[in-house]
Design an enzyme around this catalytic site. Sequence first.
Site, mmCIF file in Angstrom:
data_model
loop_
_atom_site.group_PDB
_atom_site.id
_atom_site.type_symbol
_atom_site.label_atom_id
_atom_site.label_comp_id
_atom_site.label_asym_id
_atom_site.label_seq_id
_atom_site.Cartn_x
_atom_site.Cartn_y
_atom_site.Cartn_z
ATOM 1 N N GLY A 37 23.106 115.501 23.182
ATOM 2 C CA GLY A 37 23.498 115.516 21.775
ATOM 3 C C GLY A 37 22.405 115.985 20.828
ATOM 4 O O GLY A 37 21.392 116.570 21.228
ATOM 5 N N GLY A 112 36.300 118.309 23.494
ATOM 6 C CA GLY A 112 37.337 117.304 23.675
ATOM 7 C C GLY A 112 38.240 117.192 22.457
ATOM 8 O O GLY A 112 37.758 117.210 21.323
ATOM 9 N N GLY A 179 14.296 115.067 -0.040
ATOM 10 C CA GLY A 179 13.123 114.251 0.269
ATOM 11 C C GLY A 179 13.462 113.011 1.054
ATOM 12 O O GLY A 179 12.819 111.971 0.894
ATOM 13 N N ILE A 182 14.318 113.473 7.148
ATOM 14 C CA ILE A 182 14.100 114.772 7.776
ATOM 15 C C ILE A 182 13.211 115.646 6.908
ATOM 16 O O ILE A 182 12.266 116.288 7.394
ATOM 17 C CB ILE A 182 15.449 115.467 8.052
ATOM 18 N N HIS A 450 -8.125 92.176 19.363
ATOM 19 C CA HIS A 450 -9.021 92.874 18.428
ATOM 20 C C HIS A 450 -9.921 93.811 19.223
ATOM 21 O O HIS A 450 -10.376 93.462 20.322
ATOM 22 C CB HIS A 450 -9.886 91.855 17.672
#
Length: 467
Positions: A37, A112, A179, A182, A450
Amino acid sequence: MKRLTIIGSGPAGYTAAFAAARAGHAVTLVESEAIGGTCLNSGCIPTKTFKSSADVLDKFRHMGEFAITGASQAAIDMALLLERKSRVIRLLAQGLEKSCAHLNVAVARGRGCLVSAQQVLVTAKDGSTQRIDGDAVILAVGSRPLELPALPTDKLHILTSDDVLNLNRVPSSICIVGGGVIGCEMACIFKAFGAEVTVVEGQNRLLPLPAVDEEISKLLHRELKKAGIKVETGVTVSRAEVGDGAVRLHTETASSERTSGPPPIEVESVFVAVGRVPDIAGLGLEAAGVACDARGWVQTDAFLETSVPGVYAIGDILGPGKIMLAHMAAAEAECVVANLGQQSSPCDYSLVPSAIFTTPEIGCVGLTEAQALAKGRDVRCVRLHVRELGKAHAMGEIAGMFKLVIDARSQAILGAHICGPHATDLIAEAALAIHMGASAEDVARTIHAHPTLAEGFGDLCRIARLA
């Protein structure tokens, strides 16, 4: 066992297919283009591949700050970048294909068309057709870029976000119209690649999304300007003129509509990133009786079932009324498969993290300060600047902020908003904390390693405990 037909193979479709197959259902996955996709082929993955190169290039230009000498001038090679993008996509697509084979998910190649909950007609590119019978259908066809009448795209000078990812050269100057996520990501990428970039946004701030806290938007705006990106908010494009290898954009502001307006913006290329529309052409929704809103987004109930019993819809096809993110699409897929035939657990949209790959990155989860106040909550906000972290200084990336929205009475964490290096990864701890009902005290008592960036969230919660 049910026979399940899924139209669309993006994160919504393939997640549903794999979950259903693992649950013992017989699954057919219908796909007219490349498997994966938009996310895999023209969205998340190629964009982040571009962003990774932009980050390396930006770091290369600052090597002197890291005591590295003797390097030549760095520049992006778009031909090689397109090759790398294709390799990454191909590798991940092969993984999806192998999963389909391993789980016995049948893949039908073609477009489809929904006939009913029991039947889908698939038309291949050569015109041949195949009828697939089953017990239920999941629609997961996704969306495509929205085009504006004032900015007709030509794949040469005026480009959609899909076109941008196939550029074989970097334009010298670019105007990004929009803005949002993307648009801001592309601005950071192409500025790093060497283009002069202008962002035009019609609303009064960058990232004008409910999930993005206004302080985070302002912080990003400031950092983009520091990077040399021009930002124009409250500005819309009225028309475009293409000629002599350039595009001339005529713009308007709310205060200039009846006057001469601001001067035109002249650039080599325009990227249009103003939103998306449902990719439903030829899907047969109207004939099948599937209800959509005025813009074509499919309408569902809380269990993601459409107006046609046995036909479900997930992912971008639901539109901005839901949440158009790949990980939410996958969650919707899991929800539908779990509820097939029983409808016991509605889809939960209450806690969905956002990951925005700008420079610096942004991660958000839970309520913004404005949302919490609008709900009548008594809140207090705690902030920690990224520059307070030793790891950030060692990395040379000190821009950004951690922000926590807390219920002033219960001390429950209502929302967390991070802008800074690796914010898209760091937001996961906050999402888990809110999901588990952890208070700031709980997180503060959790030892964080840390020096790390993750300790910023722990420090933030310690500040909240003491405030």
